[in-house]
Design a protein around this motif. Structure first.
Motif, PDB file in Angstrom:
ATOM      1  N   GLY A 243      50.811 -74.307  -8.233  1.00  0.00           N
ATOM      2  CA  GLY A 243      51.056 -75.375  -7.265  1.00  0.00           C
ATOM      3  C   GLY A 243      51.537 -76.653  -7.943  1.00  0.00           C
ATOM      4  O   GLY A 243      52.469 -77.312  -7.463  1.00  0.00           O
ATOM      5  N   SER A 244      50.923 -77.010  -9.063  1.00  0.00           N
ATOM      6  CA  SER A 244      51.317 -78.216  -9.791  1.00  0.00           C
ATOM      7  C   SER A 244      52.742 -78.095 -10.323  1.00  0.00           C
ATOM      8  O   SER A 244      53.521 -79.058 -10.290  1.00  0.00           O
ATOM      9  CB  SER A 244      50.357 -78.472 -10.952  1.00  0.00           C
ATOM     10  OG  SER A 244      49.047 -78.729 -10.476  1.00  0.00           O
ATOM     11  N   THR A 245      53.089 -76.911 -10.815  1.00  0.00           N
ATOM     12  CA  THR A 245      54.440 -76.696 -11.343  1.00  0.00           C
ATOM     13  C   THR A 245      55.485 -76.808 -10.242  1.00  0.00           C
ATOM     14  O   THR A 245      56.536 -77.435 -10.416  1.00  0.00           O
ATOM     15  CB  THR A 245      54.533 -75.318 -12.021  1.00  0.00           C
ATOM     16  OG1 THR A 245      53.555 -75.237 -13.053  1.00  0.00           O
ATOM     17  CG2 THR A 245      55.907 -75.088 -12.611  1.00  0.00           C
ATOM     18  N   ILE A 246      55.204 -76.206  -9.093  1.00  0.00           N
ATOM     19  CA  ILE A 246      56.133 -76.298  -7.960  1.00  0.00           C
ATOM     20  C   ILE A 246      56.281 -77.745  -7.510  1.00  0.00           C
ATOM     21  O   ILE A 246      57.390 -78.218  -7.211  1.00  0.00           O
ATOM     22  CB  ILE A 246      55.645 -75.412  -6.805  1.00  0.00           C
ATOM     23  CG1 ILE A 246      55.720 -73.932  -7.196  1.00  0.00           C
ATOM     24  CG2 ILE A 246      56.474 -75.666  -5.538  1.00  0.00           C
ATOM     25  CD1 ILE A 246      55.070 -72.999  -6.206  1.00  0.00           C
ATOM     26  N   GLN A 247      55.155 -78.471  -7.467  1.00  0.00           N
ATOM     27  CA  GLN A 247      55.204 -79.869  -7.046  1.00  0.00           C
ATOM     28  C   GLN A 247      56.073 -80.697  -8.002  1.00  0.00           C
ATOM     29  O   GLN A 247      56.886 -81.523  -7.562  1.00  0.00           O
ATOM     30  CB  GLN A 247      53.796 -80.452  -6.982  1.00  0.00           C
ATOM     31  CG  GLN A 247      53.732 -81.865  -6.419  1.00  0.00           C
ATOM     32  CD  GLN A 247      54.105 -81.902  -4.947  1.00  0.00           C
ATOM     33  OE1 GLN A 247      53.445 -81.289  -4.115  1.00  0.00           O
ATOM     34  NE2 GLN A 247      55.179 -82.619  -4.619  1.00  0.00           N
ATOM     35  N   ARG A 248      55.918 -80.487  -9.308  1.00  0.00           N
ATOM     36  CA  ARG A 248      56.731 -81.218 -10.282  1.00  0.00           C
ATOM     37  C   ARG A 248      58.212 -80.924 -10.100  1.00  0.00           C
ATOM     38  O   ARG A 248      59.057 -81.824 -10.162  1.00  0.00           O
ATOM     39  CB  ARG A 248      56.304 -80.869 -11.714  1.00  0.00           C
ATOM     40  CG  ARG A 248      54.995 -81.497 -12.140  1.00  0.00           C
ATOM     41  CD  ARG A 248      54.836 -81.449 -13.652  1.00  0.00           C
ATOM     42  NE  ARG A 248      54.828 -80.092 -14.167  1.00  0.00           N
ATOM     43  CZ  ARG A 248      53.757 -79.337 -14.266  1.00  0.00           C
ATOM     44  NH1 ARG A 248      52.580 -79.797 -13.867  1.00  0.00           N
ATOM     45  NH2 ARG A 248      53.845 -78.115 -14.787  1.00  0.00           N
TER      46      ARG A 248
END
Length: 256
Positions: A243-248
């Motif tokens: 989720g964090s990677t997609i958000q970035r």
């Protein structure tokens, strides 16, 4: 009849032929396609051969089978492809930590669509496959997605008849609703032989900063050796990392 209506009718019949193929089918005869679709034999024959020309079907001596052209089209589905590219390292890491089958799934209507599946030599027999579908209410990924869905969708699922796939499938709306609340609190969903006997599973939603759910990751194994509660931390961490990677990527305008 207008040209648009005629085209829609032809497309609809062609889609009925393509959707007549089950997951385990190798080759389906013309007679069986006629039976499954309810179309006239001449219509089925004509459309099936047109689909062969467009590489959607292959013709064999025993009938027809799905062609590689469909796989090529599926790989061009931009959202799922981008999600899979970002998710694969997290899935591989989760597999290395558990050595059980790892799934990535997204919601489509009232069903889970499995975008990817990683399993080794020890993987248990289960009906899931990449590109396959299962009901939301009886899978860990499905319940993780449903818990974070909007109230209208939740209500639609809870008030519709829910198929009992095994004696353990939860079909009581009140009981399922309590599970959905627990999933929101705990960040993990469980399945205990609810879609397939002998199979247990844990899943965590892939969430963005605004709590948008873009998918879910799960680990699945046989009841004989797999204890999903022992892997909750790893599953949550993988889902949070994805989720964090997609958000970035979205913040940088490059992403999923």
């Amino acid at each position: 009849m207008s040209e648009k209506v005629a085209l829609d009718t032809v497309l609809g019949k062609a889609m009925r032929i393509l959707h007549a193929f089950a997951a385990d089918d190798q080759t389906v005869s013309l007679a069986e396609l006629v039976r499954r679709t309810g179309l006239h034999k001449a219509t089925t024959y004509r459309l099936a051969n047109e689909l062969v020309q467009h590489r959607m079907l292959d013709r064999t001596e025993h009938g027809y089978r799905l062609s590689g052209g469909l796989f090529e089209l599926g790989m061009r589905a931009s959202v799922e492809r981008s999600l899979l590219q970002v998710a694969m390292p997290f899935m591989q890491d989760l597999y290395e930590r558990t050595h059980e089958t790892v799934h990535l799934g997204v919601r489509d209507g009232h069903e889970v669509v499995y975008v990817a599946k990683i399993g080794g030599h020890r993987q248990a027999r289960m009906p899931s496959r990449a590109g396959g579908r299962m009901p939301l209410h009886c899978t860990a990924i499905g319940k993780a997605l449903l818990a974070h869905a909007d109230p209208d969708l939740q209500n639609a699922v809870l008030t519709a008849p829910m198929a009992r796939r095994t004696p353990h499938t939860i079909i009581a709306p009140g009981r399922l609703q309590r599970q959905l609340r627990a999933i929101l609190e705990q960040g993990v969903a469980f399945e205990q032989e609810e879609s397939t006997l002998g199979i247990v599973c844990a899943a965590a939603p892939v969430l963005l900063e605004d709590q948008e759910v873009v998918g879910a990751l799960s680990v699945t194994g046989p009841t004989s050796r797999f204890r999903p509660e022992q892997h909750v931390a790893a599953i949550r961490a993988a889902a949070a990392g994805l989720g964090s990677t997609i958000q970035r990527r979205r913040n940088l305008g490059s992403g999923v």
